[in-house]
Motif scaffolding. Structure first.
Motif: not given
Length: 639
Positions: A31-54
């Motif tokens: 996640v940190i690598g993507c954000l540092a490069a200015g990329k979008a993030v949409r990542r689901d993880f366990a127990e219904g978690g999600r991080l979305h940064i367009d």
């Protein structure tokens, strides 16, 4: 304005691929690598978690899903361009710390807005004459960013229209512990918003759907204003409006919903379904009755199963669009399609006219007065009934050839302008656009001087906005936002004026449609409305018949009043300083201007793929300038 990417273009942009995993160190590193490069993030993880940064933004909206029933707080959170849904506070704190550090390094600031719901709502007394206020709690520390955000949020919520409940707002200071028995969520500047679950019936699981939608839209908007205040306080990011902080990408659910709505909208042609196929025979029958008996009208057999189409229409779910604005637009379209399907089902029945009244509205008094005034002022300038004026008439073949020339000219500007032109025997005299087709009745005959203006109406507006809407990435903009037809027809009539082809007879025709529609809605019979136009307003018999045929098709269609209504709305829009540009983006109504502006600011709409050719003419630009100065429909008539 930049051209918006299509959903497919967006799918190919570099993002962190979705997948389900625990937010461990490797996950956070990705996640940190993507954000540092200015990329979008949409990542689901366990127990219904999600991080979305367009896109990189100096904030993160957070929802902690420990409260399973807090569905509105979750939806509000997920409506934002940058959000985190975490299964518990510890996970949220871990992700916020990692994301916040890289965003602060990149943008110079980071802010957290956490949404949640209070455990219950105050149940009103059974004999209370009014519903009690509902509670909104905003928790903010002494940090200037938190205070600025809290002030903006409370100021916005305070302006919410209290149709059902008014808001009682409490501004609280953060406690050493956050109420969950652990440390505060973050050390970054933050505010927390909690509101009473007024969308649920107390003591039950039942939902108030309209109140839920209103609550989501209002809290979401107030949250955006809070984020804008924090952003402008801590960074040099310039915002023309808080709505510019909204999403710049469509989630896959939006595309699926758009395709599902378009599939239903494309499964039938409403106007063809309610347009008679025997207009010439109907005229002969009407003449043989000495204009005393309404003719029998025949229609195309329906290939559409209305019940099946409605079932599909209302099986479309809008719950996961993650965008309140798009949610509202698609719900409006769903309701409009429902009315159209109901009208088709009631074709030639007694309820047809009432469904039409609901879809197109009544003929309001001011509109009828404007139409009557046009007919009265111009009555002495027309020939007596029965005397057909000599004109330089052309037939349908000539109109088709000129239409093909105009389509080719647009295609040279925009390769995807793939309109077809077809001669038809099963429509009344005139022209009709059906999606990407221009249909011309073989019985069409008109003055040569009117051809280019009428083609500007049909091709330069109706077909142009269809293809421009197609280019926006969502098919909704080509099939038309709900209620678009009035402004679309007003714009098309205005295009005739810009092309120098607005004649007295054309303006009288548009006004007569209003008068005839009002008579029909008031209960007048076909022959009575015909005599009204011939005897009182001096229309030629065949012309009056064609007007009345349009009004009474299907059982009484209230649509034709929208031409003059839309024209008057457009002239008022221009004289107030409004622009024509948004109208070329797709098929929209004036009421959608704010929505279109927001979608444009968010990068979800692009500039029109092609602009009307008639605007290239210097005379057209001069006429447009004249209209901006304030004109009436009568001022549009060519001398």
């Amino acid at each position: 304005m930049k051209n918006a990417a299509t959903p497919r273009d967006r799918d190919t942009s570099p993002t962190l691929e979705a997948g389900r995993s625990a937010p461990d160190d490797a996950w956070l590193d990705d996640v940190i690598g993507c954000l540092a490069a200015g990329k979008a993030v949409r990542r689901d993880f366990a127990e219904g978690g999600r991080l979305h940064i367009d896109r990189p933004l100096p904030f993160l909206c957070v929802f902690i899903a420990e409260a399973k029933q807090a569905v509105v707080a979750r939806e509000i959170t997920q409506s934002n361009a940058s959000y985190l849904v975490a299964p518990d506070a510890a996970t949220a704190a871990l992700v916020v710390a990692a994301v916040g550090s890289v965003i602060r390094d990149r943008l110079g600031a980071f802010f957290v807005l956490e949404f949640g719901e209070l455990s219950h709502d105050d149940k009103p007394a059974k004999d209370a004459p009014y519903l009690p206020p509902f509670t909104i709690e905003v928790t903010a520390g002494n940090d200037p960013l938190a205070q600025a955000a809290a002030k903006a949020f409370l100021g916005s919520v305070g302006t919410i229209e209290g149709k059902f409940r008014t808001a009682h707002m409490d501004l609280l200071s953060p406690q050493p512990e956050n109420g969950r028995g652990d440390a505060p969520l973050t050390t970054f500047p933050a505010i927390g918003v909690r509101f009473a679950p007024i969308y649920r019936e107390p003591g039950t699981e039942r939902i108030y759907p309209e109140l839920r939608e209103r609550l989501i839209a209002n809290i979401f908007d107030a949250g955006l204003k809070a984020l804008a205040a924090a952003t402008q306080s801590a960074t040099d990011i310039s915002l023309s409006t808080h709505r510019a902080l909204g999403r710049k990408t469509f989630v896959d659910t939006v595309t699926r919903t758009d395709r599902a709505i378009d599939e239903i909208a494309s499964s039938f042609d409403f106007l063809l379904a309610v347009t008679p196929i025997n207009s010439d025979a109907a005229w002969a029958e009407f003449v043989s009755s000495r204009h005393q008996v309404a003719p029998r009208l025949l229609y195309r057999p329906l290939t559409l199963e209305v019940e099946t189409a409605k079932k599909k229409l209302f099986s479309i779910s809008f719950e996961h669009l993650e965008d309140p604005l798009l949610y509202a637009l698609y719900r409006e379209k769903q309701q409009e399609l429902d009315l159209q399907l109901s009208m088709i089902s009631a074709r030639e029945g007694r309820t047809f006219v009432e469904f039409g009244r609901a879809l197109y509205g009544p003929v309001e008094r001011k509109l009828l007065e404007a139409a009557t005034d046009i007919l009265t002022q111009t009555q002495k300038r027309v020939s007596k009934p029965g005397k057909k004026p000599a004109v330089d008439a052309v037939d349908s073949a000539y109109v088709r050839n000129r239409a093909q020339v105009m389509v080719s000219a647009y295609k040279r500007q925009y390769a995807d302008f793939s309109a077809s032109v077809e001669l038809r025997d099963d429509i009344p005299a005139g022209l009709l656009v059906s999606r990407s087709q221009l249909l011309i009745a073989r019985s069409t005959a008109m003055s040569r001087a009117r051809v280019e203006a009428l083609l500007s109406h049909e091709i330069g507006v109706h077909l142009l906005t269809y293809f421009n809407g197609s280019a926006q990435g969502l098919r909704l903009f080509r099939s038309g936002l709900a209620g678009y037809e009035g402004m679309q027809e007003g714009l098309a009539v205005f295009a005739e004026y810009l092309s120098g082809g607005m004649t007295l007879s054309r303006l009288r025709l548009i006004a007569a449609r209003v008068v005839a529609c009002a008579a029909m809605l008031d209960g007048a019979l076909f022959p009575e409305t015909y005599r009204l136009l011939v005897d009182q307003h001096r229309f030629q018999p065949n012309e009056a018949f064609n007007i009345v045929l349009r009004i009474y098709r299907g059982g009484g269609l209230a649509k034709d009043a929208i031409y003059l209504r839309g024209l008057l709305q457009l002239l008022a829009h221009l004289s107030a300083g409004g622009s024509l540009e948004p109208f070329w983006m797709g098929k929209i109504a004036a009421s959608h201007f704010t929505a279109m502006q927001e979608l444009s600011l968010r990068g979800l709409l692009g500039a029109p793929a092609v602009r009307p050719i008639f605007l290239d003419d210097a005379h057209a630009r001069a006429r447009l300038d004249r209209a901006r100065g304030g004109i009436t429909p009568l001022d549009m008539v060519a001398e």
